[in-house]
Design a protein around this motif. Structure first.
Motif, PDB file in Angstrom:
ATOM      1  N   ARG A 102       1.764   2.337  -0.322  1.00 49.31           N
ATOM      2  CA  ARG A 102       2.963   1.258  -0.369  1.00 49.31           C
ATOM      3  C   ARG A 102       2.166  -0.235   0.557  1.00 49.31           C
ATOM      4  NH1 ARG A 102       7.327   5.011   2.685  1.00 49.31           N
ATOM      5  NH2 ARG A 102       8.122   2.814   1.830  1.00 49.31           N
ATOM      6  N   LEU A 103       1.600  -1.014  -1.406  1.00 46.95           N
ATOM      7  CA  LEU A 103       1.065  -2.434   0.523  1.00 46.95           C
ATOM      8  C   LEU A 103       2.025  -3.764  -0.945  1.00 46.95           C
ATOM      9  CD1 LEU A 103      -1.289  -4.019   1.527  1.00 46.95           C
ATOM     10  CD2 LEU A 103      -2.343  -3.399  -0.258  1.00 46.95           C
ATOM     11  N   THR A 104       2.265  -3.961  -0.561  1.00 42.76           N
ATOM     12  CA  THR A 104       2.924  -5.663  -1.096  1.00 42.76           C
ATOM     13  C   THR A 104       2.639  -6.737  -0.777  1.00 42.76           C
ATOM     14  OG1 THR A 104       5.334  -3.979  -1.261  1.00 42.76           O
ATOM     15  CG2 THR A 104       5.518  -6.617  -1.330  1.00 42.76           C
ATOM     16  N   PHE A 105       2.444  -7.258  -2.401  1.00 41.16           N
ATOM     17  CA  PHE A 105       2.142  -9.044  -2.099  1.00 41.16           C
ATOM     18  C   PHE A 105       3.621  -9.794  -2.186  1.00 41.16           C
ATOM     19  CE2 PHE A 105      -1.237  -6.104  -3.799  1.00 41.16           C
ATOM     20  CZ  PHE A 105      -2.390  -7.032  -2.867  1.00 41.16           C
ATOM     21  N   ALA A 106       3.386 -10.772  -1.724  1.00 42.74           N
ATOM     22  CA  ALA A 106       3.659 -12.398  -2.256  1.00 42.74           C
ATOM     23  C   ALA A 106       3.195 -13.141  -1.729  1.00 42.74           C
ATOM     24  CB  ALA A 106       5.087 -11.879  -1.086  1.00 42.74           C
ATOM     25  N   CYS A 107       2.947 -14.260  -2.671  1.00 43.24           N
ATOM     26  CA  CYS A 107       2.398 -15.222  -2.108  1.00 43.24           C
ATOM     27  C   CYS A 107       3.501 -16.489  -2.325  1.00 43.24           C
ATOM     28  CB  CYS A 107       1.869 -15.904  -3.492  1.00 43.24           C
ATOM     29  SG  CYS A 107       0.799 -17.047  -3.651  1.00 43.24           S
ATOM     30  N   ASP A 108       2.833 -17.366  -1.561  1.00 40.17           N
ATOM     31  CA  ASP A 108       4.135 -18.518  -1.738  1.00 40.17           C
ATOM     32  C   ASP A 108       3.333 -19.807  -2.105  1.00 40.17           C
ATOM     33  OD1 ASP A 108       1.628 -19.496   0.413  1.00 40.17           O
ATOM     34  OD2 ASP A 108       3.252 -19.022   2.407  1.00 40.17           O
ATOM     35  N   GLY A 109       2.989 -19.479  -2.904  1.00 39.52           N
ATOM     36  CA  GLY A 109       1.178 -20.872  -2.999  1.00 39.52           C
ATOM     37  C   GLY A 109       0.962 -21.285  -2.820  1.00 39.52           C
ATOM     38  N   GLU A 110      -0.032 -21.206  -1.722  1.00 39.39           N
ATOM     39  CA  GLU A 110      -1.157 -21.166  -0.558  1.00 39.39           C
ATOM     40  C   GLU A 110      -1.580 -20.020  -0.459  1.00 39.39           C
ATOM     41  OE1 GLU A 110      -0.136 -23.691   2.734  1.00 39.39           O
ATOM     42  OE2 GLU A 110       0.198 -25.288   0.838  1.00 39.39           O
ATOM     43  N   THR A 111      -0.706 -19.366   0.365  1.00 36.00           N
ATOM     44  CA  THR A 111      -1.073 -18.036   0.848  1.00 36.00           C
ATOM     45  C   THR A 111      -0.283 -16.327   0.283  1.00 36.00           C
ATOM     46  OG1 THR A 111       0.735 -18.039   2.873  1.00 36.00           O
ATOM     47  CG2 THR A 111      -1.104 -19.021   3.539  1.00 36.00           C
ATOM     48  N   VAL A 112      -1.411 -15.430   0.524  1.00 40.67           N
ATOM     49  CA  VAL A 112      -0.432 -13.657   0.048  1.00 40.67           C
ATOM     50  C   VAL A 112       0.197 -13.480   1.422  1.00 40.67           C
ATOM     51  CG1 VAL A 112      -0.291 -11.868  -1.350  1.00 40.67           C
ATOM     52  CG2 VAL A 112      -1.861 -14.666  -1.902  1.00 40.67           C
ATOM     53  N   ALA A 118       3.457   2.974   6.497  1.00 41.07           N
ATOM     54  CA  ALA A 118       2.434   4.266   5.643  1.00 41.07           C
ATOM     55  C   ALA A 118       3.834   5.125   5.272  1.00 41.07           C
ATOM     56  CB  ALA A 118       2.926   5.011   7.384  1.00 41.07           C
ATOM     57  N   SER A 119       3.923   6.123   4.291  1.00 43.82           N
ATOM     58  CA  SER A 119       4.296   7.221   4.109  1.00 43.82           C
ATOM     59  C   SER A 119       5.078   7.884   4.292  1.00 43.82           C
ATOM     60  CB  SER A 119       2.895   8.533   2.901  1.00 43.82           C
ATOM     61  OG  SER A 119       2.716   8.003   1.845  1.00 43.82           O
ATOM     62  N   ASN A 120       6.548   8.627   4.036  1.00 37.22           N
ATOM     63  CA  ASN A 120       6.964   9.438   4.987  1.00 37.22           C
ATOM     64  C   ASN A 120       6.423  10.469   5.408  1.00 37.22           C
ATOM     65  OD1 ASN A 120       9.092  10.900   5.986  1.00 37.22           O
ATOM     66  ND2 ASN A 120      10.816   9.821   4.043  1.00 37.22           N
ATOM     67  N   PRO A 121       6.258  11.074   6.915  1.00 36.87           N
ATOM     68  CA  PRO A 121       5.227  12.029   7.101  1.00 36.87           C
ATOM     69  C   PRO A 121       6.315  13.050   6.696  1.00 36.87           C
ATOM     70  CG  PRO A 121       6.999  10.908   9.273  1.00 36.87           C
ATOM     71  CD  PRO A 121       6.943   9.467   7.362  1.00 36.87           C
ATOM     72  N   SER A 123       7.717  13.752   3.770  1.00 29.79           N
ATOM     73  CA  SER A 123       7.324  14.087   2.146  1.00 29.79           C
ATOM     74  C   SER A 123       6.579  15.198   2.082  1.00 29.79           C
ATOM     75  CB  SER A 123       6.728  12.885   1.524  1.00 29.79           C
ATOM     76  OG  SER A 123       5.980  12.575   2.080  1.00 29.79           O
ATOM     77  N   ASN A 124       6.841  16.065   0.505  1.00 30.95           N
ATOM     78  CA  ASN A 124       5.999  17.035   0.197  1.00 30.95           C
ATOM     79  C   ASN A 124       4.869  16.341  -0.767  1.00 30.95           C
ATOM     80  OD1 ASN A 124       7.422  18.787   1.501  1.00 30.95           O
ATOM     81  ND2 ASN A 124       9.058  18.387   0.018  1.00 30.95           N
ATOM     82  N   GLU A 125       4.202  15.247  -0.621  1.00 34.83           N
ATOM     83  CA  GLU A 125       3.546  14.355  -1.390  1.00 34.83           C
ATOM     84  C   GLU A 125       1.929  15.440  -1.091  1.00 34.83           C
ATOM     85  OE1 GLU A 125       3.762  10.500  -0.518  1.00 34.83           O
ATOM     86  OE2 GLU A 125       5.504  10.239  -2.630  1.00 34.83           O
ATOM     87  N   PRO A 126       1.160  15.608  -1.314  1.00 39.03           N
ATOM     88  CA  PRO A 126      -0.165  15.769  -1.247  1.00 39.03           C
ATOM     89  C   PRO A 126      -1.016  14.875  -0.454  1.00 39.03           C
ATOM     90  CG  PRO A 126      -0.054  16.213  -3.735  1.00 39.03           C
ATOM     91  CD  PRO A 126       0.970  15.509  -3.496  1.00 39.03           C
ATOM     92  N   VAL A 127      -0.931  13.888  -0.635  1.00 36.60           N
ATOM     93  CA  VAL A 127      -1.825  12.643   0.091  1.00 36.60           C
ATOM     94  C   VAL A 127      -0.768  11.698   1.275  1.00 36.60           C
ATOM     95  CG1 VAL A 127      -3.207  10.054   0.291  1.00 36.60           C
ATOM     96  CG2 VAL A 127      -3.301  12.655  -1.648  1.00 36.60           C
ATOM     97  N   ARG A 128      -1.042  11.857   2.202  1.00 30.67           N
ATOM     98  CA  ARG A 128       0.115  11.271   2.641  1.00 30.67           C
ATOM     99  C   ARG A 128      -0.862   9.163   3.344  1.00 30.67           C
ATOM    100  NH1 ARG A 128       2.513  15.308   6.054  1.00 30.67           N
ATOM    101  NH2 ARG A 128       4.216  16.459   4.350  1.00 30.67           N
ATOM    102  N   TYR A 129      -0.193   8.113   3.280  1.00 38.31           N
ATOM    103  CA  TYR A 129      -0.651   7.216   3.421  1.00 38.31           C
ATOM    104  C   TYR A 129      -0.584   6.985   5.256  1.00 38.31           C
ATOM    105  CZ  TYR A 129      -2.963   6.249  -1.055  1.00 38.31           C
ATOM    106  OH  TYR A 129      -3.617   6.910  -2.232  1.00 38.31           O
ATOM    107  N   LEU A 130      -1.524   6.615   5.940  1.00 39.79           N
ATOM    108  CA  LEU A 130      -1.099   6.191   7.164  1.00 39.79           C
ATOM    109  C   LEU A 130      -1.095   4.747   7.274  1.00 39.79           C
ATOM    110  CD1 LEU A 130      -3.767   9.078   8.475  1.00 39.79           C
ATOM    111  CD2 LEU A 130      -0.909   9.197   8.012  1.00 39.79           C
ATOM    112  N   ALA A 131      -1.418   3.846   6.919  1.00 37.98           N
ATOM    113  CA  ALA A 131      -1.887   2.426   7.578  1.00 37.98           C
ATOM    114  C   ALA A 131       0.162   1.796   7.496  1.00 37.98           C
ATOM    115  CB  ALA A 131      -1.928   1.785   6.532  1.00 37.98           C
ATOM    116  N   SER A 132      -0.306   1.083   8.416  1.00 38.74           N
ATOM    117  CA  SER A 132       1.227   0.332   8.440  1.00 38.74           C
ATOM    118  C   SER A 132       1.053  -1.511   9.230  1.00 38.74           C
ATOM    119  CB  SER A 132       2.255   1.402   9.613  1.00 38.74           C
ATOM    120  OG  SER A 132       3.507   0.288   9.219  1.00 38.74           O
TER     121      SER A 132
END
Length: 438
Positions: A102-112, A118-121, A123-132
């Protein structure tokens, strides 16, 4: 501001799906600086890994098709993302039935600005992403990383003999448009307005092009994202009508020492808000303002306009899309069109006009002050906050008390809104950004 976006790929062909899906399957690690966006828990094996197995072809197609919006469309200034914005900026939109970080990119013209959740702990998904995490990338580094990844996937398809045309055609078109100055400007306007390629109304693009030619290229790049929304054509019409209103005659004479400060800021890889903060400090020094609150009389002197002629009730109840300073005859003489009418708002907008006049090139006639989250507007807002309410003086006044009552008192002392004080504190890491809207 040194993090890079890195794609670490170990090819591992799968046995299912079309050839382009099978042959671009890989153990994949995606990092933003030291942050590993793909760090995940495999529920079935009950183990945690930094790599996930995914087909990278859908990701490459999404990056190619979303390239212009990823590179030039800022985050919505309302803070509420539409579905079309999310489809162009959230990695999960790569889809193809796979689970992406669940990674989002937003650019202001100079920086992103990147934000990973992290995934909802539960959830019943087989893979849960942990990074926040949240991190800022340089826009040019972001471009290079995307280029390298797209070329890597295309090279993989060539190496395994997959005769695929969708991704090849998409990426060839994007790279050709980037090399063509006129086409690149068109695509940038479309992206800033929130449109996909070739979907913006022709008349709208023509009117923005006219702004670029007659009022300034930088002005057009600031007005486009300010028009994004449900009816960009109507917003642009309101801007033109506003520009024709009488306004208030003023003049901003900038000390010569600020030109040197501007060159110094341009040579440093500072994030926009840090650049605004730096320039505000230099402006205070140039005008001998110290760390004390700036009275209205000084604002009137700097703009050569009485504030009491600006404040008061506005005849129209329609909210204006932006404030605007219009240069007359390429000089320091300006026609000031204030959007705000309350005292703190007028003072803040006045400070934004000062730094906009400092930063804009000689060819620029219109100096917009908008709500858009572009780099120039971020510099303006950060300058105004630090110019009117120096952070060191604010800290001394608050003494660690960030309660609503203390923030209100600080706003009154420095002549700024509570929101400006909250944003100032959040930018300096004293309070969470969530508190800004609380």
């Amino acid at each position: 501001m040194t993090p890079n976006l890195s794609f670490d790929v170990e090819w591992s062909p799968s046995e299912h799906g079309p050839a382009e899906i099978r042959q671009t399957s890989a153990f994949f690690q995606l990092c933003v600086g030291r942050n590993v966006a793909t760090r995940a828990e495999d529920v079935w094996s009950q183990s945690v890994h930094n790599r996930v197995r995914l087909s990278l072809y859908p990701l490459a197609v999404w990056l190619a098709s979303s390239w212009w919006r990823l590179r030039w469309e800022p985050a919505p200034y309302s803070g509420v993302s539409s579905m079309t914005w999310r489809m162009a900026h959230e990695l999960a939109a790569a889809g193809d039935g796979s689970l992406w970080p669940r990674l989002t990119f937003a650019c202001d013209g100079e920086t992103v600005e990147t934000k990973c959740e992290a995934s909802n702990p539960l959830s019943n998904e087989p893979v849960r992403y942990l990074a926040s995490f949240s991190a800022t990338l340089g826009a040019s580094e972001f471009e290079r990383s995307i280029d390298d990844f797209l070329n890597l996937v295309l090279a993989r398809l060539d190496a395994v003999g997959v005769a695929e045309q969708v991704l090849r055609d998409l990426w060839r078109e994007v790279t050709e448009e980037r090399r063509d100055e006129d086409l690149a400007t068109l695509r940038k306007f479309e992206a800033q307005l929130g449109f996909e390629t070739d979907e913006a109304p022709e008349d709208l693009i023509q009117r923005l092009s006219a702004v670029s030619q007659n009022q300034g290229a930088e002005a057009a790049e600031e007005i486009a994202p300010a028009c994004a929304g449900d009816d960009p054509a109507q917003t642009l019409r309101r801007i033109f009508e506003f520009a024709q209103s009488s306004g208030t005659a003023g003049r901003i004479e900038l000390p010569r020492s600020l030109s040197a400060a501007l060159r110094s800021a341009a040579n440093e890889p500072l994030e926009p808000w840090k650049r605004g903060h730096f320039l505000a400090g230099e402006a205070r020094r140039a005008w001998g303002l110290g760390g004390d609150p700036i009275p209205d009389s000084k604002i009137e002197e700097l703009l050569q306009v009485p504030i009491n002629t600006i404040t008061g009730e506005r005849s129209s109840v329609v909210r204006l899309p932006m404030g605007l300073a219009i240069r007359r005859d390429g000089s320091d003489n300006l026609n000031l069109l204030f959007r705000k009418r309350n005292r703190p708002g007028v003072r803040f907008e006045a400070a934004r006009f000062i730094v906009s006049h400092l930063l804009a090139s000689q060819q620029e006639r219109w100096l917009p002050a908008t709500d858009a989250k572009t780099a120039r507007q971020k510099v303006q807002r950060a300058f105004a906050a630090e110019f009117l309410c120096p952070f060191d003086a604010l800290e001394d006044f608050l003494q660690g008390d960030f309660s609503p009552e203390a923030i209100e008192e600080a706003g009154t002392r420095f002549g700024v809104s509570d929101l400006a004080v909250k944003s100032h504190l959040a930018n300096h890491g004293k309070t969470p950004f969530d508190a800004v809207v609380a």
